[in-house]
Design an enzyme around this catalytic site. Structure first.
Site: not given
Lengths: 330, 330
Positions: A53-56, A104, A109, A220
């Site tokens: 996911g994005s945000g990392h 991960k 995922d 997350h």
């Protein structure tokens, strides 16, 4: 808190356009997808792909480079990319020597990456994977604790060692074997001081009391397993080091990763790193390689994670120290 | 907000110990001082020294490396180092070819660095300086605006170009001349969404309303000259680009620095960078070199600054692109 964005729906796409503008000498985005590729793919080596996911940010595109990853796929914020896009990335990155997926350990995922692997194999591609489960947090169910083993910041050590091994010509089977060895020597524990913000809703990721530290948070916005009063960086470093060393026997030589989760200042990260250095020495443990900074964030969560990798083989250290132009490795 | 520190009085010292633990292969701290030196100083070149108050990490020690700085001096938070420590750094860094001080244009910084230069000259050292005044913010006095020209994030372009020039053998006089040319082609403007925290008192650096953006903030918590409602990243990028381009004639080729001031997420920085890219193209300006990330922070202030350097000489671009192992240059 003001978010410096444009339209909600354009967040991920504009992040990808932005990062491939900044590093246009070495990264390329495949338009209308979350796929970022190394601009000059290297022939005659196994291709390495990761994502999530994005945000990392700077994960995962920050680890594309010589001796690291060949491609990444970014999904929506905190949501893994689709199997369809992962399959497309495999098809684009493959250079005839097979593709290794570094995944991960989160259920969503695993599901999407393994579905893409299955589909790619049906199309005749050679694909295998390594699952990273470095998190040694626990989950409480009616007073019983069980391990969570999510895939978190320690992943970047896996990218680096496998990336260098692929560069030096190891085949897909050898990389899978090496990946499992590295992952089994790797442990991470994260804490938060504030929950951070969901970039899409502008709401806090979770609720937290003031002046406490939450142990075992995820990347997350998953809440931790215990809140404690915060005393000092040194006290926190001591707790984390002891919990991490409990995962090992008499291992005494480590690579160390101090990871800021978004809003911890570099000052705080270096103060914590100094405590880690002193406390490892006190326990007669050697820090043979070390990194500190933002490697895998949770939007603007204020927190820190500590990863230890036991250097079971001398060449793992050589691989960690090898040059790369992946921009987030420094 | 919880600060991940130990004792108040140990903040700067522990930050310096932490960063020299992480980069022990290339940085050395002089004990009980704010001085950090390149571990292996290079002979037969002019030594380059910069520094300032703490609170701007990774500035300035992050710019020590091959083809950049040879030493830095960190003072207390937002307070420049003493002339005594700057003098000591000159004595330690000098390799017989003279020393260049790169000074950010704040009165207190100028005073201490120039006093150290004077004392070093009395001791027989060859020392000169370049003053960086890239800030094109203004200060309002009863409705009359006058320029501030403080030294801010654009300084890192000066470190890189002069550092590479020194590595290639330019002498002290040539470096001073080149430094003035680069500085006169360099402009920066910064904005804040939140004030950030004074790391020593744990109080906000200044008071700010919600959902506004403050134009022309400084790097030490100096308030801006105007607050406006925040509309979008694109709207903000447009304002900043226009204000910066107003400083130039028909210059059309730039190096671009998007600098996060502490708590802006990398997502937001890349979204803003994407807007900068599109808007520069619209105005037929070329972005020939670009960086995005945290280069000069103000503890955990949420904000961003944009710097443009007009590439008046082709070799400035070569110098910006040259390899360095300074950890914060990427």
């Amino acid at each position: 808190m003001t978010r410096m964005i444009n339209k909600q729906k354009d967040i991920v796409s504009q992040v990808l356009n932005g990062v491939t503008y900044i590093y246009k000498d070495r990264l390329t985005r495949i338009p209308k997808t979350g796929i970022v590729l190394k601009k000059k793919l290297v022939k005659n080596k196994v291709a390495l792909i990761s994502g999530g996911g994005s945000g990392h940010e700077p994960a995962h595109f920050g680890y594309i480079g010589n001796g690291m990853l060949d491609g990444t796929i970014s999904g929506p914020v905190f949501t893994p990319p689709s199997a369809k896009e992962i399959l497309e990335a495999i098809q684009l990155a493959d250079q005839g020597c097979g593709t290794l997926l570094i995944i991960k350990n989160f259920e969503a995922d695993r599901t999407n990456f393994l579905e893409a692997q299955k589909q790619a194999k049906l199309l005749g591609y050679k694909v295998d994977h390594v699952i990273v489960d470095d998190d040694c947090s626990v989950v409480s169910d009616r007073g019983e604790y069980s391990p969570r083993r999510r895939g978190v910041a320690g992943s970047v050590f896996v990218h680096k060692i496998l990336g260098q091994a692929a560069k030096e010509g190891r085949n897909l089977e050898e990389l899978v074997k090496l990946g499992k060895e590295v992952v089994s020597s790797l442990n991470t524990l994260g804490v938060a001081f504030s929950s951070g913000t969901d970039m899409e809703t502008n709401e806090p990721l979770f609720n937290m009391n003031q002046h406490v530290v939450s142990f075992g948070i995820g990347i997350h916005g998953e809440q931790g397993y215990r809140e404690e009063v915060f005393y000092s960086s040194e006290h926190l470093a001591n707790e984390l080091i002891n919990k991490l060393l409990n995962q090992y026997q008499d291992d005494d030589r480590f690579a160390v990763l101090v990871n800021g989760t978004g809003s911890s200042t570099l000052m705080e990260q270096y103060i914590f790193a100094n405590d880690v250095d002193r406390l490892l020495k006190l326990q007669q443990k050697e820090s043979a390689f070390q990194l500190c900074g933002e490697f895998m964030t949770s939007t603007d969560m204020k927190g820190i994670s500590l990863s230890l990798l036991s250097l079971k083989e001398e060449y793992w250290l050589d691989y960690l120290q090898a040059d790369t132009d992946a921009f987030a490795w420094r």
